[in-house]
Design a protein around this motif. Structure first.
Motif, short mmCIF file in Angstrom:
data_model
loop_
_atom_site.label_atom_id
_atom_site.label_comp_id
_atom_site.label_asym_id
_atom_site.label_seq_id
_atom_site.Cartn_x
_atom_site.Cartn_y
_atom_site.Cartn_z
N LEU A 494 32.56 42.32 76.13
CA LEU A 494 32.82 40.84 75.64
C LEU A 494 34.38 40.69 76.37
O LEU A 494 35.18 41.31 76.48
N ALA A 495 34.03 39.31 76.89
CA ALA A 495 35.30 38.65 77.43
C ALA A 495 35.73 37.40 77.15
O ALA A 495 36.41 36.67 77.75
N GLY A 496 35.09 37.04 76.27
CA GLY A 496 35.32 35.33 75.73
C GLY A 496 36.21 35.17 74.50
O GLY A 496 36.72 36.22 73.91
N SER A 497 36.37 34.15 73.74
CA SER A 497 37.40 33.78 72.71
C SER A 497 36.74 34.73 71.59
O SER A 497 37.54 34.48 70.60
N SER A 498 35.62 34.86 71.47
CA SER A 498 35.27 35.68 70.44
C SER A 498 35.47 36.80 70.27
O SER A 498 35.54 37.71 69.42
N ALA A 499 36.26 37.39 71.42
CA ALA A 499 36.85 38.92 71.55
C ALA A 499 38.31 38.89 71.33
O ALA A 499 38.83 37.61 71.10
N TYR A 500 38.90 39.83 70.92
CA TYR A 500 40.44 39.87 70.83
C TYR A 500 40.94 39.44 71.98
O TYR A 500 40.73 39.53 73.14
N PRO A 501 42.10 38.80 71.79
CA PRO A 501 42.69 38.34 70.74
C PRO A 501 42.16 36.87 70.08
O PRO A 501 43.04 36.39 69.02
N GLY A 502 41.07 36.43 70.54
CA GLY A 502 40.65 35.08 70.14
C GLY A 502 41.47 34.14 70.94
O GLY A 502 42.07 34.17 71.75
N GLY A 503 41.34 32.84 70.02
CA GLY A 503 42.28 31.56 70.59
C GLY A 503 41.52 30.79 71.38
O GLY A 503 40.14 30.83 71.52
N ASN A 504 42.06 29.68 71.72
CA ASN A 504 41.44 28.59 72.48
C ASN A 504 41.78 28.78 73.99
O ASN A 504 41.22 29.81 74.61
#
Length: 541
Positions: A494-504
């Motif tokens: 996973l490489a998007g904002s739903s992965a750690y650490p999140g954020g915009n």
């Protein structure tokens, strides 16, 4: 461009995180392909030109970029060399009250406190104290943590407890942001501004064990930045870097499924049936529902399917956005007392009563738009005139609003025009020239529009998922992840904002995913990422 039938790695979803991961891995010598359904790669980094008024460019999603120029990935990928220029307006934020007074949030804590003192001398003192106490906490811990691999919550607390700085960071952690704000400040204006700022940053103010988030906001010296030419200039630079190092980007292309053979992700099948194989990895920067339910389908594990079904999205993070074209920039009545108000990167309106902010949660549950209008927005052309024709301006305002009105998101299609007028009328109370002959055009974007344009922002959630317990830190998107690697399916990340650490727009999910992928597929890393936890506790290794 001639696409190949096989690559070293394929990235599904070419938002900014996907492009960052691809750029790092392409520079490491891997043959990479990213696939994106959108017309232009970059996800929320979009600054479209007004179709009715050529020459006006509008930030419809990502506008403000917090501290981007100081990140490792911005420097490593030499994005300034690709033409990205960032400006940092000061003041960063102003919150204008109905009576014309305003809190003005400057880079200087002293100057900010001076504006707060008109509401409360006690709050002004508290602001200065917190800013001084947390400045080095943010610089030495918060920023480096975001770009370091996740560790368990117990391990994190153990390491932080080992230093005075870490103990200071953890001091307010057991509280909820709301508790911290209510315990620390007495002025309604200050409390409402900070509560709303938390919500804008997708922090649930009622959830415990994140009370230290608020003092880190106050203590941060990382400037809020605007990209000259709009945020798409950052996406364009990332694309240039990918292409320059042999990567391919396939836009306006819909993936049908991630292909899994013998428990390993080995490629992606497109909607037209084309199969593109991946020799070493597949990464997704989409949300969990897209990745594990739609693209993996029956190849998903029972555990992943169950956890995805339990995954939560923000309920007060969605926005109703209004973008306008103007001749003169908004001229706020409050600026008569302080002209800096018209120069702020972000302007808050309607934040007089913290109870109004807190009601956003109940209103979201009920599916109603708050009667009390509360807005956040800005006029980027004050700092960057390139986003409008000479002598003209583009501006925007966002209102937090539920994804579904009266239980059905499609009701936004009927409500949009009415709500646009409501926002404009409210805005004009504070800046009378946002109307009349000075207003040249306006359009609105609903939470449903956001989901339609960016399906990964499910339910209009800009952050790809709630950032509460069980979905933050090492548990993002849910407990049991192996860093950015998906348990139970080899070669899938996973490489998007739903992965750690999140954020915009932080870039850290893509940055950290690239680091883990490079290490696990056995390529030499040309970059040297920090690991805060090893630095604080050298005996860990």
């Amino acid at each position: 461009m001639g696409y190949e039938k096989e690559y070293d790695g394929i990235i599904v979803g070419a938002g900014h995180n996907g492009l960052i991961a691809q750029a790092y891995l392409a520079r490491a010598g891997l043959r990479t392909l990213s696939i994106d359904k959108g017309q232009h790669a970059g996800g929320g980094l979009q600054t479209p030109e007004d179709t009715s008024l050529p020459g006006f460019f509008h930030g419809t999603h990502a506008v403000s970029l917090k501290g981007i120029s100081s990140t490792a990935w911005f420097k490593d990928l030499e994005l300034a060399e690709w033409g990205v220029k960032l400006v940092a307006p000061d003041p960063s934020i102003t919150s204008i009250q109905r009576d014309g007074r305003a809190i003005v949030w400057y880079a200087s804590a002293e100057r900010t406190a001076e504006s707060i003192a008109q509401f409360s001398e006690r709050d002004a003192h508290a602001w200065k104290t917190i800013a001084a106490e947390y400045e080095d906490v943010v610089r030495e811990l918060v920023g480096p943590e975001m770009s370091s691999p996740a560790v368990s919550l117990d391990e994190r607390d153990r390491i932080l407890q080992g230093s005075d700085l870490g103990r200071r960071y953890l001091k307010s952690a057991p509280l909820s942001p709301r508790q911290f704000i209510e315990d620390t400040f007495e002025s309604d204006a200050v409390k409402a501004m900070l509560l709303y700022y938390c919500i804008i940053r997708e922090v649930d103010v009622n959830v415990r064990d994140q009370g230290n988030i608020v003092p880190t906001f106050i203590g941060s010296r990382q400037p809020g930045e605007l990209a000259v030419g709009g945020s798409y200039s950052l996406a364009r630079a990332l694309k240039h870097d990918v292409y320059a190092h042999g990567g391919h980007i396939m836009e306006q292309t819909t993936p049908r499924r991630i292909v899994v053979e013998n428990g390993r992700a080995v490629g992606v099948e497109l909607e037209d049936g084309t199969l593109i194989r991946a020799r070493r990895f597949v990464a997704s920067s989409l949300n969990p529902h897209q990745t594990f339910l739609e693209l993996l389908g029956d190849k998903s594990t029972e555990e992943l399917t169950q956890k995805t079904n339990d995954f939560k999205y923000q309920k007060v993070g969605q926005i109703f956005g209004v973008n306008i074209a103007l001749k003169d920039a908004p001229d706020y009545s409050a600026a008569a007392a302080n002209p800096d108000i018209n120069k702020a990167r972000l302007t808050f309106l309607g934040l007089d009563d913290p109870a109004d902010v807190l009601r956003l949660y109940a209103n979201a549950d009920r599916g109603i738009v708050s009667d009390q209008v509360m807005l956040i927005g800005g006029c980027p052309t004050v700092a960057d005139p390139t986003q409008a024709p000479p002598g003209h301006n583009s501006a925007y305002m966002w209102q937090k609003a539920p994804y579904a009105i009266d239980g059905d998101a499609k009701n936004w299609d009927k409500r949009k025009a009415q709500q646009l007028e409501t926002v404009l009328e409210f805005w004009q109370r504070y800046a009378p020239n946002v109307g009349g002959a000075n207003l040249l055009g306006a359009f609105a974007t609903t939470p449903l529009d956001t989901e339609r344009r960016f399906p990964s922002m499910q339910r209009g959630d800009l952050y790809h998922g709630w950032l509460g317990p069980g979905q933050r830190g090492v548990d993002r998107p849910f407990p049991g992840m192996r860093g950015h690697a998906v348990p139970g399916i080899d070669g899938l990340y996973l490489a998007g904002s739903s992965a750690y650490p999140g954020g915009n727009i932080t870039g850290f999910p893509g940055y950290l995913a690239a680091t883990q992928i490079a290490d696990e597929v056995g390529v030499d890393r040309w970059w040297n990422p920090r690991n805060l936890w090893d630095e604080l506790d050298p005996e860990r290794n």
